[in-house]
Write a protein that holds these residues in place. Structure first.
Motif, short mmCIF file in Angstrom:
data_model
loop_
_atom_site.label_atom_id
_atom_site.label_comp_id
_atom_site.label_asym_id
_atom_site.label_seq_id
_atom_site.Cartn_x
_atom_site.Cartn_y
_atom_site.Cartn_z
N UNK A 227 -10.65 29.71 54.90
CA UNK A 227 -11.34 30.70 54.06
C UNK A 227 -10.92 32.13 54.39
N UNK A 228 -10.73 32.43 55.67
CA UNK A 228 -10.32 33.79 56.05
C UNK A 228 -8.92 34.09 55.52
N UNK A 229 -8.03 33.13 55.62
CA UNK A 229 -6.68 33.33 55.08
C UNK A 229 -6.73 33.55 53.58
N UNK A 230 -7.50 32.74 52.87
CA UNK A 230 -7.61 32.88 51.41
C UNK A 230 -8.19 34.25 51.07
N UNK A 231 -9.18 34.70 51.83
CA UNK A 231 -9.77 36.02 51.59
C UNK A 231 -8.73 37.12 51.77
N UNK A 232 -8.00 37.07 52.88
CA UNK A 232 -7.02 38.12 53.17
C UNK A 232 -5.91 38.15 52.12
N UNK A 233 -5.37 36.98 51.82
CA UNK A 233 -4.25 36.90 50.88
C UNK A 233 -4.72 37.17 49.44
N UNK A 234 -5.86 36.60 49.08
CA UNK A 234 -6.36 36.76 47.71
C UNK A 234 -6.74 38.19 47.39
N UNK A 235 -7.42 38.85 48.32
CA UNK A 235 -7.81 40.25 48.09
C UNK A 235 -6.56 41.13 48.03
N UNK A 236 -5.57 40.82 48.85
CA UNK A 236 -4.31 41.59 48.80
C UNK A 236 -3.64 41.43 47.44
N UNK A 237 -3.58 40.21 46.94
CA UNK A 237 -2.98 39.98 45.61
C UNK A 237 -3.78 40.71 44.53
N UNK A 238 -5.09 40.69 44.64
CA UNK A 238 -5.95 41.42 43.71
C UNK A 238 -5.64 42.91 43.72
N UNK A 239 -5.51 43.46 44.93
CA UNK A 239 -5.20 44.88 45.03
C UNK A 239 -3.83 45.21 44.43
N UNK A 240 -2.87 44.32 44.61
CA UNK A 240 -1.55 44.55 44.02
C UNK A 240 -1.60 44.59 42.51
N UNK A 241 -2.34 43.68 41.91
CA UNK A 241 -2.51 43.69 40.45
C UNK A 241 -3.18 44.98 40.01
N UNK A 242 -4.26 45.34 40.67
CA UNK A 242 -5.01 46.54 40.29
C UNK A 242 -4.16 47.81 40.42
N UNK A 243 -3.44 47.91 41.52
CA UNK A 243 -2.62 49.10 41.74
C UNK A 243 -1.54 49.22 40.67
N UNK A 244 -1.10 48.08 40.15
CA UNK A 244 -0.10 48.09 39.08
C UNK A 244 -0.68 48.37 37.71
N UNK A 245 -2.00 48.53 37.61
CA UNK A 245 -2.63 48.84 36.34
C UNK A 245 -3.10 47.64 35.55
N UNK A 246 -3.25 46.49 36.22
CA UNK A 246 -3.68 45.26 35.55
C UNK A 246 -5.06 44.85 36.05
N UNK A 247 -5.95 44.51 35.14
CA UNK A 247 -7.27 44.02 35.49
C UNK A 247 -7.12 42.64 36.13
#
Length: 436
Positions: A227-247
């Motif tokens: 779960x901790x790995x999924x949290x770290x990796x998933x939130x990072x991927x989310x931030x990458x999408x958001x920073x690129x201008x994608x919801x």
């Protein structure tokens, strides 16, 4: 006229647009602006849009209490919208085929949907696919808000875009690196792909923990079994999408990783308690909420110990009492596709859509069937007209939806047909080399 409004909105923002419209409006209610075509809408600064994270549970239901926002601007916009337009904003609908046709235009004109989702069958070649996206946006010109242009683009087996793009791997392969920075880069690359194609919303990343090896639907779509790995990796991927201008739409709350049934076909049942979910499945979702999740997708899964009568996507106990109040999430909530077997084979889709909205969802995903989308729209509209859906409840969801569209400065402007050199394929190849 469309381009005139576009210029006003882009230059002055929505507040100035409203003041301009109010000064020349003939609306019967004092100060109410007239309804304007959509084209691009300009956003208030992101800092003025409430973050869904960090909100504390309230004594009243979060689904009934609109989030604080650019209240004056959004209130005026809501006053300008008809009931039909408001209800349409609650629906993201699927389309058939690869070319814009009368059915697609009717979906936008008659149901005035808030967004569209495209699947692999809707993509042709690069040029044809972008042309379809542009024509869908152009078809929305007379509606008051731009479309959510959405797609499932995760990488691996869940990849919808044309073959012109270099393939991205599944989440599990990225998770095995244990490097969140690579997941964040992946999110950024996904965003680049989507923005080149004219999309603004991605149903990703998957935050489910792959805790059941017999799971037929999650598997390699998850970043891993920890779960901790999924949290770290998933939130990072989310931030990458958001920073690129994608919801980014994180999924599938309360957690799809321990199912042994594919919800596309049947209704899964998971006998976990709230306490058990908190110790595993919710770890990634809590992290995403704390980091400002844009939107959360609700799964079609029955948790009998939480709500013995309704799957999560239709359950007030899950959506309002747990996600909104217990976890403190006040952003946009969207259902998984209501035409999936878990719902279609066990509940009437239209009735399920209404129940989901009353339970606390904001957006109803109806991914297949023009008639089905129309019937869901009619069901929600009748409920709003009769008072089953209160004005306060409807406007609470509209505020979240409008805030999100403003935050990302969504636009119905057409985008240019990309050339092969404009695709981020070289960047993807360089990133892939780091996974070895």
């Amino acid at each position: 006229m469309k381009h005139g409004f576009a210029k006003i909105k882009t230059t002055f923002g929505i507040g100035a647009l409203i003041l301009i419209l109010c000064s020349c409006s003939n609306a019967s209610s004092p100060g109410a602006p007239s309804v304007s075509p959509s084209s691009p809408i300009s956003s208030p600064p992101v800092t003025s849009v409430p973050s869904p994270s960090g909100s504390s549970p309230s004594e009243t239901s979060s689904s009934e209490k609109p989030p604080s926002s650019d209240k004056d601007d959004i209130s005026r916009l809501l006053e300008s919208m008809t009931l039909e337009q408001k209800v349409g904003q609650l629906i993201i609908a699927g389309i058939d085929g690869t070319k814009f046709d009368e059915k697609m235009q009717q979906l936008i004109t008659n149901q005035q949907v808030g967004g569209v989702i495209l699947y692999k069958d809707n993509f042709s070649d690069l040029e044809g696919s972008v042309r379809l996206v542009n024509e869908l946006k152009q078809g929305n010109a007379d509606n008051p808000l731009p479309l959510f242009m959405s797609v499932d683009q995760e990488g691996g087996t869940v990849s919808r875009l044309p073959k012109d793009f270099a393939a991205l791997p599944n989440a599990m392969k990225v998770g095995k690196t244990g490097k969140p920075e690579l997941a964040e880069e992946m999110g950024g690359l996904l965003s680049k792909e989507l923005r080149i194609m004219g999309f603004n919303m991605d149903f990703a990343p998957v935050l489910d923990v792959n805790s059941n090896p017999k799971n037929p639907v999650i598997g390699s779509r998850s970043f891993g079994t920890d779960a901790k790995l999924v949290a770290d990796m998933g939130v990072a991927a989310m931030r990458g999408l958001q920073a690129g201008g994608t919801i980014a739409v994180v999924k599938h709350f309360p957690g799809h990783g321990d199912t042994s049934v594919d919800s596309h076909l049947e209704l899964p049942t998971v006998p976990k308690t709230v306490e058990q979910l908190e110790k595993l499945e919710w770890i990634p979702f809590r992290a995403a909420i704390d980091q400002g999740a844009d939107a959360v997708m609700i799964a079609h899964i029955l948790f009998p110990s939480i709500d013995p009568d309704s799957p999560s996507s239709l359950s007030k106990a899950v959506i309002t009492d747990l996600l909104r109040d217990r976890l403190g999430y006040d952003g946009v909530v969207i259902t998984d596709d209501m035409t999936m077997g878990a719902i279609a084979r066990n509940y009437g889709i239209e009735e399920a859509a209404l129940q989901s909205f009353l339970a606390g969802s904001d957006l109803i995903l109806v991914a297949h069937g023009y008639d089905t989308a129309s019937q869901v729209y009619d069901k929600l509209l009748k409920a709003a007209q009769s008072g089953v859906i209160s004005e306060a409840r409807l406007d609470a969801s509209l505020r979240r939806i409008i805030s999100l569209k403003h935050q990302y400065k969504l636009s119905d402007d057409s985008i240019p047909i990309p050339t092969a050199t404009a695709l981020p394929n070289e960047e993807i190849k360089q990133w892939l080399s780091q996974l070895q």
